[in-house]
Design a protein around this motif. Sequence first.
Motif, PDB file in Angstrom:
ATOM      1  N   ASN B 238       0.802  -1.207   0.000  1.00 44.47           N
ATOM      2  CA  ASN B 238       0.000   0.000   0.000  1.00 44.47           C
ATOM      3  C   ASN B 238       0.837   1.260   0.000  1.00 44.47           C
ATOM      4  O   ASN B 238       0.529   2.235  -0.655  1.00 44.47           O
ATOM      5  CB  ASN B 238      -0.856   0.004   1.263  1.00 44.47           C
ATOM      6  CG  ASN B 238      -2.282   0.282   0.917  1.00 44.47           C
ATOM      7  OD1 ASN B 238      -2.546   0.820  -0.152  1.00 44.47           O
ATOM      8  ND2 ASN B 238      -3.179  -0.070   1.784  1.00 44.47           N
ATOM      9  N   SER B 239       1.896   1.205   0.773  1.00 43.37           N
ATOM     10  CA  SER B 239       2.652   2.427   1.016  1.00 43.37           C
ATOM     11  C   SER B 239       3.286   2.961  -0.247  1.00 43.37           C
ATOM     12  O   SER B 239       3.518   4.140  -0.372  1.00 43.37           O
ATOM     13  CB  SER B 239       3.743   2.140   2.025  1.00 43.37           C
ATOM     14  OG  SER B 239       4.664   1.273   1.424  1.00 43.37           O
ATOM     15  N   SER B 240       3.557   2.084  -1.196  1.00 39.08           N
ATOM     16  CA  SER B 240       4.233   2.601  -2.376  1.00 39.08           C
ATOM     17  C   SER B 240       3.241   2.887  -3.498  1.00 39.08           C
ATOM     18  O   SER B 240       3.633   3.146  -4.613  1.00 39.08           O
ATOM     19  CB  SER B 240       5.278   1.600  -2.848  1.00 39.08           C
ATOM     20  OG  SER B 240       4.682   0.341  -3.013  1.00 39.08           O
ATOM     21  N   SER B 241       1.980   2.821  -3.156  1.00 40.16           N
ATOM     22  CA  SER B 241       1.015   3.071  -4.221  1.00 40.16           C
ATOM     23  C   SER B 241       0.994   4.540  -4.556  1.00 40.16           C
ATOM     24  O   SER B 241       0.921   5.403  -3.706  1.00 40.16           O
ATOM     25  CB  SER B 241      -0.375   2.615  -3.787  1.00 40.16           C
ATOM     26  OG  SER B 241      -1.178   3.719  -3.495  1.00 40.16           O
ATOM     27  N   LEU B 242       1.077   4.831  -5.821  1.00 41.99           N
ATOM     28  CA  LEU B 242       1.113   6.224  -6.243  1.00 41.99           C
ATOM     29  C   LEU B 242      -0.228   6.667  -6.787  1.00 41.99           C
ATOM     30  O   LEU B 242      -0.372   7.785  -7.235  1.00 41.99           O
ATOM     31  CB  LEU B 242       2.161   6.397  -7.339  1.00 41.99           C
ATOM     32  CG  LEU B 242       3.584   6.508  -6.840  1.00 41.99           C
ATOM     33  CD1 LEU B 242       4.529   6.650  -7.989  1.00 41.99           C
ATOM     34  CD2 LEU B 242       3.695   7.709  -5.926  1.00 41.99           C
ATOM     35  N   PHE B 244      -3.231   8.316  -7.435  1.00 41.91           N
ATOM     36  CA  PHE B 244      -3.748   9.516  -6.821  1.00 41.91           C
ATOM     37  C   PHE B 244      -5.208   9.659  -7.164  1.00 41.91           C
ATOM     38  O   PHE B 244      -5.594   9.730  -8.311  1.00 41.91           O
ATOM     39  CB  PHE B 244      -2.991  10.737  -7.326  1.00 41.91           C
ATOM     40  CG  PHE B 244      -3.686  12.010  -6.998  1.00 41.91           C
ATOM     41  CD1 PHE B 244      -3.827  12.391  -5.685  1.00 41.91           C
ATOM     42  CD2 PHE B 244      -4.211  12.803  -7.992  1.00 41.91           C
ATOM     43  CE1 PHE B 244      -4.477  13.561  -5.368  1.00 41.91           C
ATOM     44  CE2 PHE B 244      -4.866  13.973  -7.675  1.00 41.91           C
ATOM     45  CZ  PHE B 244      -4.996  14.356  -6.367  1.00 41.91           C
ATOM     46  N   SER B 245      -6.031   9.659  -6.157  1.00 45.14           N
ATOM     47  CA  SER B 245      -7.385  10.092  -6.402  1.00 45.14           C
ATOM     48  C   SER B 245      -7.691  11.074  -5.295  1.00 45.14           C
ATOM     49  O   SER B 245      -7.263  10.906  -4.165  1.00 45.14           O
ATOM     50  CB  SER B 245      -8.351   8.918  -6.376  1.00 45.14           C
ATOM     51  OG  SER B 245      -8.548   8.513  -5.049  1.00 45.14           O
ATOM     52  N   GLY B 246      -8.399  12.093  -5.630  1.00 47.25           N
ATOM     53  CA  GLY B 246      -8.644  13.172  -4.680  1.00 47.25           C
ATOM     54  C   GLY B 246      -9.225  12.670  -3.382  1.00 47.25           C
ATOM     55  O   GLY B 246      -9.083  13.298  -2.343  1.00 47.25           O
ATOM     56  N   GLN B 247      -9.867  11.505  -3.433  1.00 44.26           N
ATOM     57  CA  GLN B 247     -10.523  10.997  -2.243  1.00 44.26           C
ATOM     58  C   GLN B 247      -9.546  10.408  -1.244  1.00 44.26           C
ATOM     59  O   GLN B 247      -9.893  10.151  -0.115  1.00 44.26           O
ATOM     60  CB  GLN B 247     -11.530   9.908  -2.631  1.00 44.26           C
ATOM     61  CG  GLN B 247     -12.651  10.423  -3.489  1.00 44.26           C
ATOM     62  CD  GLN B 247     -13.724  11.060  -2.656  1.00 44.26           C
ATOM     63  OE1 GLN B 247     -14.028  10.610  -1.576  1.00 44.26           O
ATOM     64  NE2 GLN B 247     -14.293  12.141  -3.139  1.00 44.26           N
ATOM     65  N   LEU B 249      -6.289  11.352  -0.286  1.00 46.87           N
ATOM     66  CA  LEU B 249      -5.118  12.114   0.126  1.00 46.87           C
ATOM     67  C   LEU B 249      -4.478  11.534   1.378  1.00 46.87           C
ATOM     68  O   LEU B 249      -3.266  11.505   1.517  1.00 46.87           O
ATOM     69  CB  LEU B 249      -5.547  13.543   0.448  1.00 46.87           C
ATOM     70  CG  LEU B 249      -5.149  14.614  -0.534  1.00 46.87           C
ATOM     71  CD1 LEU B 249      -5.428  15.965   0.057  1.00 46.87           C
ATOM     72  CD2 LEU B 249      -3.684  14.487  -0.885  1.00 46.87           C
ATOM     73  N   PHE B 250      -5.329  11.073   2.271  1.00 47.57           N
ATOM     74  CA  PHE B 250      -4.828  10.647   3.575  1.00 47.57           C
ATOM     75  C   PHE B 250      -3.895   9.448   3.467  1.00 47.57           C
ATOM     76  O   PHE B 250      -3.089   9.219   4.330  1.00 47.57           O
ATOM     77  CB  PHE B 250      -5.994  10.315   4.497  1.00 47.57           C
ATOM     78  CG  PHE B 250      -6.577   8.975   4.231  1.00 47.57           C
ATOM     79  CD1 PHE B 250      -6.275   7.920   5.080  1.00 47.57           C
ATOM     80  CD2 PHE B 250      -7.394   8.756   3.151  1.00 47.57           C
ATOM     81  CE1 PHE B 250      -6.803   6.677   4.842  1.00 47.57           C
ATOM     82  CE2 PHE B 250      -7.908   7.520   2.915  1.00 47.57           C
ATOM     83  CZ  PHE B 250      -7.622   6.481   3.756  1.00 47.57           C
ATOM     84  N   GLU B 251      -4.008   8.707   2.362  1.00 45.65           N
ATOM     85  CA  GLU B 251      -3.147   7.536   2.210  1.00 45.65           C
ATOM     86  C   GLU B 251      -1.683   7.915   2.210  1.00 45.65           C
ATOM     87  O   GLU B 251      -0.818   7.135   2.571  1.00 45.65           O
ATOM     88  CB  GLU B 251      -3.446   6.827   0.893  1.00 45.65           C
ATOM     89  CG  GLU B 251      -4.711   6.020   0.925  1.00 45.65           C
ATOM     90  CD  GLU B 251      -5.087   5.574  -0.466  1.00 45.65           C
ATOM     91  OE1 GLU B 251      -4.180   5.386  -1.292  1.00 45.65           O
ATOM     92  OE2 GLU B 251      -6.289   5.432  -0.724  1.00 45.65           O
ATOM     93  N   LEU B 252      -1.435   9.129   1.761  1.00 43.72           N
ATOM     94  CA  LEU B 252      -0.051   9.574   1.675  1.00 43.72           C
ATOM     95  C   LEU B 252       0.620   9.523   3.022  1.00 43.72           C
ATOM     96  O   LEU B 252       1.805   9.287   3.137  1.00 43.72           O
ATOM     97  CB  LEU B 252      -0.025  11.018   1.195  1.00 43.72           C
ATOM     98  CG  LEU B 252      -0.692  11.183  -0.134  1.00 43.72           C
ATOM     99  CD1 LEU B 252      -0.961  12.629  -0.398  1.00 43.72           C
ATOM    100  CD2 LEU B 252       0.201  10.599  -1.191  1.00 43.72           C
ATOM    101  N   ILE B 253      -0.170   9.776   4.028  1.00 43.51           N
ATOM    102  CA  ILE B 253       0.386   9.833   5.356  1.00 43.51           C
ATOM    103  C   ILE B 253       0.997   8.491   5.715  1.00 43.51           C
ATOM    104  O   ILE B 253       1.935   8.397   6.477  1.00 43.51           O
ATOM    105  CB  ILE B 253      -0.707  10.210   6.370  1.00 43.51           C
ATOM    106  CG1 ILE B 253      -1.467  11.425   5.865  1.00 43.51           C
ATOM    107  CG2 ILE B 253      -0.125  10.474   7.717  1.00 43.51           C
ATOM    108  CD1 ILE B 253      -0.636  12.646   5.670  1.00 43.51           C
ATOM    109  N   VAL B 255       2.931   6.804   4.298  1.00 39.91           N
ATOM    110  CA  VAL B 255       4.346   6.711   3.972  1.00 39.91           C
ATOM    111  C   VAL B 255       5.205   6.887   5.220  1.00 39.91           C
ATOM    112  O   VAL B 255       6.224   6.254   5.387  1.00 39.91           O
ATOM    113  CB  VAL B 255       4.709   7.766   2.919  1.00 39.91           C
ATOM    114  CG1 VAL B 255       6.197   7.802   2.691  1.00 39.91           C
ATOM    115  CG2 VAL B 255       3.985   7.451   1.629  1.00 39.91           C
TER     116      VAL B 255
END
Lengths: 564, 294
Positions: B238-242, B244-247, B249-253, B255
């Motif tokens: 999951n962590s390296s998934s790039l 991007f969907s506006g919904q 954003l929080f996934e970035l965290i 990392v």
Amino acid sequence: MFKKKMITLIAAAACLLAVTAGCSGKNEGSSPSPSAGASQPSKSSAQPSNSPAEGKADPLGKYDPPIEVTAVRQVNSALKFENGETIQDNAWTQHYANDLGIKLKYLWVVDNTQFEQKLNLMLASGELADIMPVPGVQMRQMNDAGQLEDLTEALDKYGSETTKAFMMKDGGTALNSATFKGKLVGLPLNPGSTDSAPLLWVRKDWLKKLNLPEPQTMEDVFKIAEAFATQDPDGNNKKDTYGLAVAKELYSDYGDLTGIFNGFHAYPTIWVKDASGNLVYGSIQPEMKQALAKLQELYKKGVIDREFGVKNHDALIQDFNAGKVGMYYGLHYSPLLFPDAKKKDPNLDLQAYRLPSIDGQPAKPQTKFNVAEYYVVRKGMTHPEAVVKLMNTYLEPRSREAFPVEKYAIKGDIEKWQYALVKGSNPTQNLDVYAKVTEAFKTNDTSKLDEHTPEPNTYKIVKSYYDGDVNGWGYAMIFGERGAQGILYDYNKNNGYQPTEFISAPSSIMAEKQATLSKLELETFTKIIMGESSVDTFDDFVANWKKLGGDEVTKEVADWKASK
Amino acid sequence: MNIQLSWSRRLFIVINYAFLIGLAATCLFPLIHVLAISFSSSTAATSGMVKLWPVDFTFASYEFILHKKEFIRSFEVTLLRTPLGFAVNMLLTVLCAYPLSKEQREFRLRTTYAWYFILTILFSGGLIPWYMTVKTTGLLNTIWALIIPGAVPVFNVILMLNFFRGLPKDIEESAFLDGAGHWTVLWRMYVPLSLPVIATVSLFTLVGHWNAWFDGLVLMNFPEKYPLSTYLQLMVANSSSLNFSGQSLFELIAVSQRTARAAQIFLGALPILLVYPFLQKYFVKGIVLGSVKS
């Protein structure tokens, strides 16, 4: 410390995105039904048998007796729950059951990274759920196989004011992309395209230290990059900084090259109009070649990291945190990727800039068509309008007393808005939030912030940063005074974007060839930049691209355009 | 016992040791690195400062995980799956290997059966038929879906079969003369004499069940039923998934969850690492040497 920061940030990010309807809906006055003009399709045999009488369709009407609706969905594995709630039983499913008479039953739930695989398995086994959120490719496949219900009438009759207004906020392009032969087969979830535009980000503290001007032209960018790489901007007497951070993915949310290509008026990966008005693929246009030649030169000079070909996006984030990166191209939210950087180095002063251009023409940041998900309904479902009702109830502006934020939207780091099966989104939400928050800061008056949107929360976080809380840094970079959304807002106002002209879910040929063609592109460009191949291999690449299926894809895109 | 070693011999020993130590180090370093990250502060980990020793030592990520319901739950699934799968696998492996180890004259259809099993190594139906089979047999979304489809590990059967064939025939014959049946011969003679191969196969089976993640992902309908490896796989992938969907954003965290991830990987790998030393003593050859005097 670690946990606290995480929580604040997640909460912040989620609140921002928690779609809670009721924005200043300035749709273009008219709100025509999406099917207007298209010939009304003949009623399929599966129309609701007990639908209420004509004209009395209630967008939020309750089914009595209740109906059971099956669904599938993806869930991020980081999603949290409390009080014994699960994805199958929570405030939203209870709301569906109690207020709409819709008993939701999930056939399966899977992590978002594996969703497509599981979905394809389901399609192969033939047992479809009633409501399915699917990517565009699968929507087209299912439609071609005649597996999808027509939603034209359902949206027309049951769509609430808010739902229809949001659907038309992008001029109806997203709805169009889900309409085939006049039939609407999916409700698009359109997060908007403006957020996909690349920007230039520079560490202003380094600029100051080396007495460099802010970047206005491409020449400035090259000069700054060279200085950052060679003049020891971090002052540790070691040559350990890069001029321009590039991730091996080349096109990415951070460490991106799209922005620099846009500076050369080249638009990789999207479809643009050529001189004669035909749609052509941006990555094979001659402007790309100039940009690649320049990048090769930068690499040779050591401005781009020698090892960029093996450094992925994640490794590059570490480099930023470690203070090795001073300039990069990236999306508006990229500061959120480095929550630790500002804490580690309080002098860090990141700043977003408009894309500089190589000549007198202003550079246009490219945007893509960003609908990742469509809500489709299985052919033969007795109540296709249920999906519209679910979207209505999600978007309906309601009082906070009846629908407490802590129960339906967010509580701490528990993002309850994600529990909803059908979500809606405002395609220009971030721009709206920026405008309102900026206004509130200017007038010192928060009363105009709309409580149904992320505005109040965004204001709060940005203000906390100005008041000295470093946790709000990322948000201030985006929505604050010199924030990235301000630049996007400007571009939007002045029509400054270069959007992709192919506004549709990928076709089957495209989906099939995409992987090969993208790989070819990535490999060729990486080799050219690293100087392993000469710039002239670009011409071979163009020929290969066409031969390996590019021509077929181009023809399909042309057919698509002709059909519009 | 003072044996003078020649120079070339000494040189060989030095180089040999250096080479083997280097090899061992390349296997150990990643593990130590993950361990160091799991004990470091998030700031240090995300700026790539952690190498082999924790920076800003902290237990925070372990605390975080042990309070994490999902981790504990998938751990439980794995703790159920591994022993259950192990028992079924081992039983069927031994039961298949014994008859197949007999000569053609004792068991006429031996070759046919052997090919029947080997075919499944060479050809597989593919993902979708596999999924449909599990689905139509009603195993989908139960713990048995993780056990029954792989109940007979053919490769292990072949290993064991070959070991059985290497056992001296005379022992078996003497047992038959004394009135033992096949069951007695199998359980009282073959199995005790085959400890080395049983240890090997056990290890394969245990590790196989512990590490299998794909079947859990496809055959389980809800994340609550994922085994540990599936859960870990998703955390890391999951962590390296790039995407991007506006919904999202929080996934970035996610990392910056590097330390928590490292801790989970380590906790996930620990139990199975502990199994190795205990099986070590069975890897002894020549157990049957000297059992037959002629």
